[in-house]
Enzyme design. Structure first.
Site, PDB file in Angstrom:
ATOM      1  N   GLY A 196      -2.653  64.035 -60.240  1.00  0.00           N
ATOM      2  CA  GLY A 196      -2.498  64.767 -58.994  1.00  0.00           C
ATOM      3  C   GLY A 196      -1.060  65.075 -58.650  1.00  0.00           C
ATOM      4  O   GLY A 196      -0.695  65.143 -57.470  1.00  0.00           O
ATOM      5  N   SER A 197      -0.216  65.258 -59.668  1.00  0.00           N
ATOM      6  CA  SER A 197       1.204  65.592 -59.468  1.00  0.00           C
ATOM      7  C   SER A 197       1.925  64.567 -58.604  1.00  0.00           C
ATOM      8  O   SER A 197       2.907  64.892 -57.936  1.00  0.00           O
ATOM      9  CB  SER A 197       1.346  66.991 -58.855  1.00  0.00           C
ATOM     10  OG  SER A 197       0.860  67.966 -59.747  1.00  0.00           O
TER      11      SER A 197
ATOM     12  N   SER B 142      -2.831  62.782 -66.626  1.00  0.00           N
ATOM     13  CA  SER B 142      -1.795  63.633 -66.036  1.00  0.00           C
ATOM     14  C   SER B 142      -0.682  62.764 -65.442  1.00  0.00           C
ATOM     15  O   SER B 142      -0.072  61.983 -66.149  1.00  0.00           O
ATOM     16  CB  SER B 142      -2.428  64.572 -65.006  1.00  0.00           C
ATOM     17  OG  SER B 142      -1.548  65.604 -64.653  1.00  0.00           O
TER      18      SER B 142
END
Length: 296
Positions: free
Chosen positions: A85-86, A156
């Site tokens: 989620g960055s 991620s």
């Protein structure tokens, strides 16, 4: 539950999965990450598992994790999963499908939250990963896990957190996690080596900091455990060069590493394929299980 209601529930799940399959194979813009997570969570069944939600591993409101474990587990490997989620969004509640999938494979699995940027910048979220791992190790036996057979994985931004927490000798030491207890790291589509200053995600890192100061590929210790780096062949969010650079850094340090490019997957579907109902999308789940079994 009556036989009729059970059949109806099964039909609804089948329809949801069929709809999801069509959507996931379309473009990234056709299906948001949240849509995928919500549909997957509705499709999985936790019956037969031990589930403990909102276990607190630190003082911040986001310092909680959920545990999914096989019932009657004995000396099972313990896996910590970290969402993406960055570093600015995402939640453990969207990854129940990961906990279910890995618990069905026989692993005591923690799915964690962590402090988010921009209010909390590096290294806060990495320190949270190390602290959550410490909590899992301390409580592993409660769920039938082996505290000295730990694996850390993430997708991620969560893959960044996983690699940095283990490979930078500072974080495990400060959290009180013995280095020998961590048997392996699995990075899934992680941004391990990029110039964040050119992207919106720069808000996750200290002002005036540089890639040399924060990127995991610059912090690899020589006694790090084996790594599996999973790359989505069609990833347009995190470029494959990240895994190539980290692979080179690990090899230079003499750390065992396998980099696997999974065909047909993108940045979303490489994580969705961890779900048991969606293994037809690609080999994420199988690659993770094979790695854990090889190094447990």
């Amino acid at each position: 539950m009556t036989r009729r209601s059970a059949r109806a529930l099964s039909r609804r799940r089948t329809f949801a999965l069929a709809t999801l399959a069509v959507t996931l194979t379309a473009s990234l813009t056709a299906c948001s990450r949240v849509d995928v997570q919500q549909t997957l969570n509705r499709a999985v069944n936790l019956a037969g598992l031990t589930v403990a939600t909102d276990q607190r591993y630190g003082p911040n409101a986001r310092n909680t994790l959920d545990v999914y474990a096989p019932r009657n587990a004995r000396n099972a490997p313990v896996v910590l999963f970290i969402h993406g989620g960055s570093w600015q969004n995402g939640d453990k509640s969207g990854h129940r499908f990961v906990g279910e999938s890995l618990a069905r494979a026989g692993y005591v699995t923690g799915v964690m939250n962590y402090r988010l940027a921009p209010q909390n910048r590096y290294p806060a979220f990495v320190q949270d990963a190390a602290s959550a791992l410490r909590w899992l190790r301390d409580n592993a036996k409660t769920f039938g896990g082996n505290p000295d057979v730990l694996f850390v994985t993430g997708h991620s931004a969560g893959a960044f957190n996983a690699v940095e927490a283990v490979d930078n000798e500072r974080w495990l030491r400060e959290a009180g996690v013995p280095i020998r207890a961590v048997r392996g790291v699995i990075g899934i589509a992680g941004p391990y080596s990029y110039d964040f200053r050119q992207f919106q995600s720069r808000v996750a890192f200290p002002e005036n900091s540089t890639p040399d100061q924060v990127m995991p590929d610059r912090h690899v210790r020589r006694d790090a455990p084996p790594h599996l780096l999973l790359v989505a062949a069609n990833d347009r969010t995190v470029y494959p060069q990240n895994a190539l650079n980290l692979e080179a850094a690990l090899k230079a340090a003499g750390v065992p590493v396998t980099r696997t490019v999974l065909p047909g997957l993108n940045h979303i579907t490489i994580a969705a394929a961890i779900a048991r109902p969606l293994t037809f999308l690609g080999g994420t789940r199988q690659a993770m299980i094979e790695f854990i079994e090889r190094h447990k």
